[in-house]
Motif scaffolding. Structure first.
Motif, PDB file in Angstrom:
ATOM      1  N   SER A  79       0.834  -1.212   0.000  1.00  0.00           N
ATOM      2  CA  SER A  79       0.000   0.000   0.000  1.00  0.00           C
ATOM      3  C   SER A  79       0.862   1.253   0.000  1.00  0.00           C
ATOM      4  CB  SER A  79      -0.948   0.002   1.206  1.00  0.00           C
ATOM      5  OG  SER A  79      -0.247   0.166   2.424  1.00  0.00           O
ATOM      6  N   GLN A  80       2.014   1.219   0.677  1.00  0.00           N
ATOM      7  CA  GLN A  80       2.921   2.369   0.685  1.00  0.00           C
ATOM      8  C   GLN A  80       3.563   2.590  -0.687  1.00  0.00           C
ATOM      9  OE1 GLN A  80       3.641   4.577   3.292  1.00  0.00           O
ATOM     10  NE2 GLN A  80       1.876   3.603   4.250  1.00  0.00           N
ATOM     11  N   TYR A  81       4.029   1.512  -1.304  1.00  0.00           N
ATOM     12  CA  TYR A  81       4.610   1.633  -2.640  1.00  0.00           C
ATOM     13  C   TYR A  81       3.582   2.188  -3.626  1.00  0.00           C
ATOM     14  CZ  TYR A  81       8.110  -1.756  -0.866  1.00  0.00           C
ATOM     15  OH  TYR A  81       9.079  -2.409  -0.140  1.00  0.00           O
ATOM     16  N   ALA A  82       2.379   1.627  -3.564  1.00  0.00           N
ATOM     17  CA  ALA A  82       1.330   2.042  -4.498  1.00  0.00           C
ATOM     18  C   ALA A  82       0.959   3.508  -4.295  1.00  0.00           C
ATOM     19  CB  ALA A  82       0.096   1.150  -4.332  1.00  0.00           C
ATOM     20  N   MET A  83       0.921   3.939  -3.040  1.00  0.00           N
ATOM     21  CA  MET A  83       0.601   5.332  -2.748  1.00  0.00           C
ATOM     22  C   MET A  83       1.636   6.262  -3.383  1.00  0.00           C
ATOM     23  SD  MET A  83      -0.136   7.154   0.954  1.00  0.00           S
ATOM     24  CE  MET A  83       1.455   6.652   1.656  1.00  0.00           C
ATOM     25  N   PHE A  84       2.919   5.903  -3.279  1.00  0.00           N
ATOM     26  CA  PHE A  84       3.960   6.749  -3.857  1.00  0.00           C
ATOM     27  C   PHE A  84       3.848   6.809  -5.377  1.00  0.00           C
ATOM     28  CE2 PHE A  84       8.073   7.282  -5.904  1.00  0.00           C
ATOM     29  CZ  PHE A  84       8.451   8.512  -5.406  1.00  0.00           C
ATOM     30  N   PHE A  85       3.729   5.633  -6.005  1.00  0.00           N
ATOM     31  CA  PHE A  85       3.715   5.627  -7.465  1.00  0.00           C
ATOM     32  C   PHE A  85       2.398   6.161  -8.028  1.00  0.00           C
ATOM     33  CE2 PHE A  85       7.382   2.883  -6.814  1.00  0.00           C
ATOM     34  CZ  PHE A  85       8.251   3.444  -7.735  1.00  0.00           C
ATOM     35  N   ALA A  86       1.321   6.082  -7.263  1.00  0.00           N
ATOM     36  CA  ALA A  86       0.084   6.745  -7.683  1.00  0.00           C
ATOM     37  C   ALA A  86       0.287   8.255  -7.711  1.00  0.00           C
ATOM     38  CB  ALA A  86      -1.062   6.376  -6.745  1.00  0.00           C
ATOM     39  N   THR A  87       1.086   8.758  -6.779  1.00  0.00           N
ATOM     40  CA  THR A  87       1.420  10.186  -6.769  1.00  0.00           C
ATOM     41  C   THR A  87       2.219  10.554  -8.016  1.00  0.00           C
ATOM     42  OG1 THR A  87       1.458  10.176  -4.345  1.00  0.00           O
ATOM     43  CG2 THR A  87       2.534  12.027  -5.451  1.00  0.00           C
ATOM     44  N   ILE A  88       3.152   9.680  -8.401  1.00  0.00           N
ATOM     45  CA  ILE A  88       3.922   9.902  -9.626  1.00  0.00           C
ATOM     46  C   ILE A  88       2.985   9.968 -10.830  1.00  0.00           C
ATOM     47  CG2 ILE A  88       5.599   8.868 -11.217  1.00  0.00           C
ATOM     48  CD1 ILE A  88       6.954   9.943  -8.754  1.00  0.00           C
ATOM     49  N   THR A 130      -4.971  -2.697  -2.638  1.00  0.00           N
ATOM     50  CA  THR A 130      -3.652  -3.021  -2.095  1.00  0.00           C
ATOM     51  C   THR A 130      -3.718  -3.708  -0.741  1.00  0.00           C
ATOM     52  OG1 THR A 130      -3.461  -0.745  -1.244  1.00  0.00           O
ATOM     53  CG2 THR A 130      -2.447  -1.213  -3.370  1.00  0.00           C
ATOM     54  N   ILE A 131      -4.562  -3.226   0.160  1.00  0.00           N
ATOM     55  CA  ILE A 131      -4.556  -3.813   1.498  1.00  0.00           C
ATOM     56  C   ILE A 131      -5.255  -5.170   1.540  1.00  0.00           C
ATOM     57  CG2 ILE A 131      -4.394  -1.570   2.634  1.00  0.00           C
ATOM     58  CD1 ILE A 131      -7.335  -1.777   3.339  1.00  0.00           C
ATOM     59  N   ASN A 132      -6.065  -5.464   0.527  1.00  0.00           N
ATOM     60  CA  ASN A 132      -6.806  -6.729   0.532  1.00  0.00           C
ATOM     61  C   ASN A 132      -6.255  -7.771  -0.427  1.00  0.00           C
ATOM     62  OD1 ASN A 132      -8.894  -5.936   2.415  1.00  0.00           O
ATOM     63  ND2 ASN A 132      -9.793  -4.684   0.791  1.00  0.00           N
ATOM     64  N   HIS A 133      -5.234  -7.429  -1.210  1.00  0.00           N
ATOM     65  CA  HIS A 133      -4.891  -8.260  -2.361  1.00  0.00           C
ATOM     66  C   HIS A 133      -4.406  -9.660  -2.007  1.00  0.00           C
ATOM     67  CE1 HIS A 133      -0.736  -7.110  -1.446  1.00  0.00           C
ATOM     68  NE2 HIS A 133      -0.340  -8.050  -2.282  1.00  0.00           N
ATOM     69  N   ASP A 134      -3.892  -9.877  -0.813  1.00  0.00           N
ATOM     70  CA  ASP A 134      -3.391 -11.203  -0.457  1.00  0.00           C
ATOM     71  C   ASP A 134      -4.160 -11.837   0.697  1.00  0.00           C
ATOM     72  OD1 ASP A 134      -1.512 -11.737  -2.371  1.00  0.00           O
ATOM     73  OD2 ASP A 134       0.213 -11.081  -1.191  1.00  0.00           O
ATOM     74  N   PHE A 135      -5.351 -11.348   0.984  1.00  0.00           N
ATOM     75  CA  PHE A 135      -6.098 -11.937   2.093  1.00  0.00           C
ATOM     76  C   PHE A 135      -6.374 -13.421   1.858  1.00  0.00           C
ATOM     77  CE2 PHE A 135      -9.994 -13.244   4.219  1.00  0.00           C
ATOM     78  CZ  PHE A 135      -9.687 -12.939   5.533  1.00  0.00           C
ATOM     79  N   ALA A 136      -6.573 -13.828   0.617  1.00  0.00           N
ATOM     80  CA  ALA A 136      -6.878 -15.226   0.316  1.00  0.00           C
ATOM     81  C   ALA A 136      -5.764 -16.176   0.734  1.00  0.00           C
ATOM     82  CB  ALA A 136      -7.176 -15.394  -1.168  1.00  0.00           C
ATOM     83  N   GLU A 137      -4.572 -15.653   1.002  1.00  0.00           N
ATOM     84  CA  GLU A 137      -3.489 -16.521   1.461  1.00  0.00           C
ATOM     85  C   GLU A 137      -3.751 -17.070   2.861  1.00  0.00           C
ATOM     86  OE1 GLU A 137       0.441 -15.015   0.800  1.00  0.00           O
ATOM     87  OE2 GLU A 137       0.076 -14.690  -1.338  1.00  0.00           O
ATOM     88  N   ARG A 145      -2.989  -1.764 -12.170  1.00  0.00           N
ATOM     89  CA  ARG A 145      -1.583  -1.767 -12.604  1.00  0.00           C
ATOM     90  C   ARG A 145      -0.660  -1.313 -11.475  1.00  0.00           C
ATOM     91  NH1 ARG A 145      -1.943  -5.121 -16.777  1.00  0.00           N
ATOM     92  NH2 ARG A 145      -2.896  -4.227 -18.650  1.00  0.00           N
ATOM     93  N   LEU A 146      -1.108  -0.331 -10.713  1.00  0.00           N
ATOM     94  CA  LEU A 146      -0.299   0.132  -9.581  1.00  0.00           C
ATOM     95  C   LEU A 146      -0.162  -0.962  -8.523  1.00  0.00           C
ATOM     96  CD1 LEU A 146      -1.682   3.756  -9.356  1.00  0.00           C
ATOM     97  CD2 LEU A 146       0.738   3.161  -9.659  1.00  0.00           C
ATOM     98  N   LEU A 147      -1.225  -1.726  -8.310  1.00  0.00           N
ATOM     99  CA  LEU A 147      -1.128  -2.871  -7.395  1.00  0.00           C
ATOM    100  C   LEU A 147      -0.107  -3.870  -7.901  1.00  0.00           C
ATOM    101  CD1 LEU A 147      -1.925  -4.845  -5.172  1.00  0.00           C
ATOM    102  CD2 LEU A 147      -3.906  -5.514  -6.570  1.00  0.00           C
ATOM    103  N   GLU A 148      -0.152  -4.162  -9.186  1.00  0.00           N
ATOM    104  CA  GLU A 148       0.806  -5.105  -9.772  1.00  0.00           C
ATOM    105  C   GLU A 148       2.236  -4.613  -9.591  1.00  0.00           C
ATOM    106  OE1 GLU A 148       1.604  -7.328 -14.085  1.00  0.00           O
ATOM    107  OE2 GLU A 148       0.140  -5.705 -13.918  1.00  0.00           O
ATOM    108  N   LEU A 149       2.455  -3.337  -9.859  1.00  0.00           N
ATOM    109  CA  LEU A 149       3.789  -2.761  -9.695  1.00  0.00           C
ATOM    110  C   LEU A 149       4.244  -2.838  -8.239  1.00  0.00           C
ATOM    111  CD1 LEU A 149       5.247   0.409 -11.289  1.00  0.00           C
ATOM    112  CD2 LEU A 149       5.308   0.207  -8.819  1.00  0.00           C
ATOM    113  N   ALA A 150       3.375  -2.446  -7.321  1.00  0.00           N
ATOM    114  CA  ALA A 150       3.744  -2.426  -5.899  1.00  0.00           C
ATOM    115  C   ALA A 150       4.016  -3.829  -5.372  1.00  0.00           C
ATOM    116  CB  ALA A 150       2.632  -1.763  -5.089  1.00  0.00           C
TER     117      ALA A 150
END
Length: 216
Positions: free
Chosen positions: A38-47, A64-71, A131-136
């Motif tokens: 979520s931190q990475y995505a926040m920065f690159f979303a700013t970019i 971002t905060i939910n993307h791996d809950f299924a694990e 895409r930002l989630l994928e990048l982060a």
């Protein structure tokens, strides 16, 4: 039952270790991974926003905060295994989706179920937030492997993880973000010492990318 069960299940994410089965100087759990993503995505979303793109910030944070809950249900599967074939990757995604659906129906109060279906679905899509989630997500794999090599871990698996993550990062269709990563962040990375030659790996990947910008 209900939301109480969901809240208590969040503790399980702290006990699921990423890249299992390898010696690591630093262990990383899935809960911490989600926060970093979520931190990475926040920065690159700013970019991206500064480059003129419109960002749905609510969607970005939910993805971002939910993307791996299924694990919680299947644990962390090593990246080389998960991506060894498109068929296997699709099968794993279907298992995760099915178990998540059953969990929501069984545990989440009906009045909130649709909200959970929307928030817990696969977040990596063709939207800019996906895409930002994928990048982060890949950036965290990149830094986890880099930090192990920097700490002196000579396990070649981390060199492989680094190469895979770097290759995928360069191929994500986010021009401003990938440009910043490539031209700013990578310069700092390759100037640091590591037990495996990160600079050499990086230059090899960049050379391949230069000649074939859509390598997988």
């Amino acid at each position: 039952m209900g939301i109480h069960t969901f809240f208590t299940s969040l503790n399980d994410l702290e006990r699921i270790i990423r890249a299992p089965g390898r010696f690591k100087f630093e262990e990383h759990n899935v809960a911490a991974h989600s926060w970093k993503v979520s931190q990475y995505a926040m920065f690159f979303a700013t970019i991206e926003e500064r480059a003129g793109r419109d960002i749905d910030w609510k969607s970005l944070y939910e993805k971002t905060i939910n993307h791996d809950f299924a694990e919680v249900f299947i644990g962390d599967i090593k990246t080389p295994v998960k991506h060894s074939s498109p068929e296997l990757k699709e099968m794993i995604a279907k298992v995760e989706e099915g178990m998540m659906e059953k969990f929501i129906i069984r545990e989440i109060p009906q009045e909130f179920q649709q909200v959970f279906f929307d928030r817990m679905k696969e977040g990596k899509d063709e939207t800019i937030e996906g895409r930002l989630l994928e990048l982060a997500d890949k950036l965290d794999q990149f830094y986890e492997s880099f930090n192990e090599m920097k700490r002196g871990n000579a396990d070649p698996e981390f060199g492989k993880m680094y190469r895979i993550a770097l290759t995928k990062l360069l191929n994500i269709p986010l021009e401003a973000s990938v440009g910043y990563f490539k031209n700013i962040l990578l310069e700092d990375v390759i100037n640091e010492d590591s037990v495996i030659d990160v600079k050499e790996i990086t230059l090899q990947v960049l050379e391949r990318h230069k000649h074939s910008p859509y390598i997988s």
